[in-house]
Scaffold this motif. Structure first.
Motif, PDB file in Angstrom:
ATOM      1  N   PRO A   3       0.816  -1.267  -0.015  1.00  0.00           N
ATOM      2  CA  PRO A   3      -0.144   0.035   0.020  1.00  0.00           C
ATOM      3  C   PRO A   3       0.950   1.189  -0.034  1.00  0.00           C
ATOM      4  N   ALA A   4       0.149   2.198  -0.446  1.00  0.00           N
ATOM      5  CA  ALA A   4       1.125   3.580  -0.742  1.00  0.00           C
ATOM      6  C   ALA A   4       1.565   4.097   0.643  1.00  0.00           C
ATOM      7  N   ALA A   5       0.806   3.932   1.826  1.00  0.00           N
ATOM      8  CA  ALA A   5       1.212   4.452   3.299  1.00  0.00           C
ATOM      9  C   ALA A   5       2.514   3.555   3.722  1.00  0.00           C
ATOM     10  N   ALA A   6       2.468   2.319   3.127  1.00  0.00           N
ATOM     11  CA  ALA A   6       3.707   1.582   3.611  1.00  0.00           C
ATOM     12  C   ALA A   6       4.979   2.041   2.996  1.00  0.00           C
ATOM     13  N   ARG A   7       4.797   2.172   1.593  1.00  0.00           N
ATOM     14  CA  ARG A   7       5.912   2.655   0.849  1.00  0.00           C
ATOM     15  C   ARG A   7       6.323   4.115   1.350  1.00  0.00           C
ATOM     16  N   ARG A   8       5.359   5.018   1.473  1.00  0.00           N
ATOM     17  CA  ARG A   8       5.673   6.166   1.933  1.00  0.00           C
ATOM     18  C   ARG A   8       6.542   6.101   3.600  1.00  0.00           C
ATOM     19  N   SER A   9       6.071   5.348   4.237  1.00  0.00           N
ATOM     20  CA  SER A   9       6.714   5.027   5.727  1.00  0.00           C
ATOM     21  C   SER A   9       8.241   4.581   5.464  1.00  0.00           C
ATOM     22  N   MET A  10       8.151   3.452   4.564  1.00  0.00           N
ATOM     23  CA  MET A  10       9.574   3.204   4.271  1.00  0.00           C
ATOM     24  C   MET A  10      10.607   4.331   3.786  1.00  0.00           C
ATOM     25  N   ARG A  11      10.022   4.950   2.942  1.00  0.00           N
ATOM     26  CA  ARG A  11      10.769   6.127   2.228  1.00  0.00           C
ATOM     27  C   ARG A  11      11.224   7.076   3.202  1.00  0.00           C
ATOM     28  N   ASP A  12      10.014   7.497   4.090  1.00  0.00           N
ATOM     29  CA  ASP A  12      10.589   8.354   5.297  1.00  0.00           C
ATOM     30  C   ASP A  12      11.672   7.708   6.342  1.00  0.00           C
ATOM     31  N   ALA A  13      11.503   6.447   6.624  1.00  0.00           N
ATOM     32  CA  ALA A  13      12.296   5.905   7.504  1.00  0.00           C
ATOM     33  C   ALA A  13      13.963   5.918   6.695  1.00  0.00           C
ATOM     34  N   PHE A  14      13.812   5.601   5.384  1.00  0.00           N
ATOM     35  CA  PHE A  14      15.193   5.689   4.780  1.00  0.00           C
ATOM     36  C   PHE A  14      15.820   6.886   4.872  1.00  0.00           C
ATOM     37  N   TRP A  15      15.028   8.047   4.484  1.00  0.00           N
ATOM     38  CA  TRP A  15      15.804   9.471   4.866  1.00  0.00           C
ATOM     39  C   TRP A  15      16.125   9.876   6.079  1.00  0.00           C
ATOM     40  N   ARG A  16      15.264   9.082   7.098  1.00  0.00           N
ATOM     41  CA  ARG A  16      15.892   9.359   8.455  1.00  0.00           C
ATOM     42  C   ARG A  16      17.027   8.940   8.708  1.00  0.00           C
ATOM     43  N   THR A  17      17.297   7.972   8.184  1.00  0.00           N
ATOM     44  CA  THR A  17      18.697   7.095   8.417  1.00  0.00           C
ATOM     45  C   THR A  17      19.850   7.799   8.124  1.00  0.00           C
ATOM     46  N   ALA A  18      21.117   7.419   8.390  1.00  0.00           N
ATOM     47  CA  ALA A  18      22.397   7.904   8.180  1.00  0.00           C
ATOM     48  C   ALA A  18      22.485   7.593   6.751  1.00  0.00           C
ATOM     49  N   MET A  19      23.013   8.683   5.917  1.00  0.00           N
ATOM     50  CA  MET A  19      23.331   8.396   4.511  1.00  0.00           C
ATOM     51  C   MET A  19      24.622   9.149   4.049  1.00  0.00           C
ATOM     52  N   SER A  20      25.201   8.830   3.108  1.00  0.00           N
ATOM     53  CA  SER A  20      26.319   9.493   2.591  1.00  0.00           C
ATOM     54  C   SER A  20      26.076   9.445   1.119  1.00  0.00           C
ATOM     55  N   VAL A  21      27.130  10.634   0.666  1.00  0.00           N
ATOM     56  CA  VAL A  21      27.260  10.945  -0.804  1.00  0.00           C
ATOM     57  C   VAL A  21      28.982  10.958  -1.047  1.00  0.00           C
ATOM     58  N   GLU A  22      29.154  10.898  -2.151  1.00  0.00           N
ATOM     59  CA  GLU A  22      30.455  11.423  -2.490  1.00  0.00           C
ATOM     60  C   GLU A  22      30.424  12.529  -3.541  1.00  0.00           C
ATOM     61  N   LEU A  23      31.345  13.792  -3.334  1.00  0.00           N
ATOM     62  CA  LEU A  23      31.054  14.652  -4.290  1.00  0.00           C
ATOM     63  C   LEU A  23      32.579  15.175  -4.579  1.00  0.00           C
ATOM     64  N   MET A  24      32.748  15.336  -5.770  1.00  0.00           N
ATOM     65  CA  MET A  24      34.062  15.942  -6.067  1.00  0.00           C
ATOM     66  C   MET A  24      34.312  17.301  -5.353  1.00  0.00           C
ATOM     67  N   PRO A  25      35.391  17.480  -4.950  1.00  0.00           N
ATOM     68  CA  PRO A  25      36.132  18.995  -4.541  1.00  0.00           C
ATOM     69  C   PRO A  25      35.306  20.116  -5.556  1.00  0.00           C
ATOM     70  N   ARG A  26      35.706  19.951  -6.804  1.00  0.00           N
ATOM     71  CA  ARG A  26      35.123  21.179  -7.768  1.00  0.00           C
ATOM     72  C   ARG A  26      33.943  21.141  -7.852  1.00  0.00           C
ATOM     73  N   ALA A  27      33.071  20.265  -7.333  1.00  0.00           N
ATOM     74  CA  ALA A  27      31.443  20.430  -7.561  1.00  0.00           C
ATOM     75  C   ALA A  27      31.257  21.144  -6.309  1.00  0.00           C
ATOM     76  N   ILE A  28      31.912  20.835  -5.053  1.00  0.00           N
ATOM     77  CA  ILE A  28      31.517  21.539  -3.673  1.00  0.00           C
ATOM     78  C   ILE A  28      31.928  23.051  -3.681  1.00  0.00           C
ATOM     79  N   LEU A  29      32.985  23.135  -4.445  1.00  0.00           N
ATOM     80  CA  LEU A  29      33.811  24.675  -4.315  1.00  0.00           C
ATOM     81  C   LEU A  29      32.922  25.199  -5.724  1.00  0.00           C
ATOM     82  N   SER A  30      32.055  24.980  -6.424  1.00  0.00           N
ATOM     83  CA  SER A  30      31.185  25.699  -7.543  1.00  0.00           C
ATOM     84  C   SER A  30      30.158  26.499  -7.019  1.00  0.00           C
ATOM     85  N   GLU A  31      29.737  27.625  -7.674  1.00  0.00           N
ATOM     86  CA  GLU A  31      28.638  28.274  -7.422  1.00  0.00           C
ATOM     87  C   GLU A  31      27.186  27.377  -7.103  1.00  0.00           C
TER      88      GLU A  31
END
Length: 194
Positions: A3-31
């Motif tokens: 059901p849509a409510a269960a999918r939303r709940s799983m999505r919300d739980a995912f975004w509340r958990t610790a996550m990580s990304v990798e960004l190149m220095p040039r992207a971070i230092l850009s406008e």
């Protein structure tokens, strides 16, 4: 299908958990980062690679920008890119000065090219190769060598991560990779770092 409510709940739980990304220095230092950086969820780990041939100052400036938006910078430190232990230790002190306590690092062996340590427009400085190095012109022969001989201690370094290479590395037996990972984990544990 769920059901849509269960999918939303799983999505919300995912975004509340610790996550990580990798960004190149040039992207971070850009406008664009000025506009998009605040969209990174608070406390997200942002891994920042130290690219071959690039000054480590780019990593430091990128880490400062990441910290300024409430995310957690995790700079990469490539062992074989440092010409001398002094050079490495000075860079770690500069990193600590800029981003403060509770530093997290990703320590890798890296390729065999020592870094350019200043901006291209700066006055050049002579850096002698460390003759005790395990490789010509390099202060550290491996990530384990950097951990055991570099100035990594707690504080300021709270967490040190390593790539595990679950897919393997060409020409290196998986058993050797597993032993190397165990040795690195033991070395940081012996220094009081998680």
């Amino acid at each position: 299908a769920r059901p849509a409510a269960a999918r939303r709940s799983m999505r919300d739980a995912f975004w509340r958990t610790a996550m990580s990304v990798e960004l190149m220095p040039r992207a971070i230092l850009s406008e664009d980062f000025v506009r998009l950086g605040p969209l990174i969820p608070m406390a997200t780990r942002v891994f920042i690679p130290h690219l071959p041939g690039q000054p480590f100052e780019h990593v430091i400036r990128a880490a400062t920008a990441v910290r300024s938006v409430g995310a957690r910078p995790v700079p990469h430190v490539a062992a074989r890119r440092w010409r001398t232990p002094v050079e490495f230790n000075l860079a770690m002190k500069a990193l600590q000065r800029e981003i403060g306590p509770a530093l997290e690092l990703l320590v890798v062996g890296g390729n065999e090219s020592p870094p350019r340590l200043q901006d291209p427009d700066a006055e050049p400085t002579a850096v002698a190769a460390d003759p005790s190095s395990g490789a010509q012109g390099m202060a550290f022969a491996s990530a384990l060598d950097l951990i055991t001989h570099g100035e990594l201690s707690r504080p300021p370094f709270e967490t040190i991560a390593f790539p595990a290479h679950p897919e393997g590395i060409d020409g290196v037996p998986l058993g050797a990779l597993s032993r190397a990972l165990r040795d690195k984990v033991a070395a940081v544990s012996n220094r009081g770092i998680s």
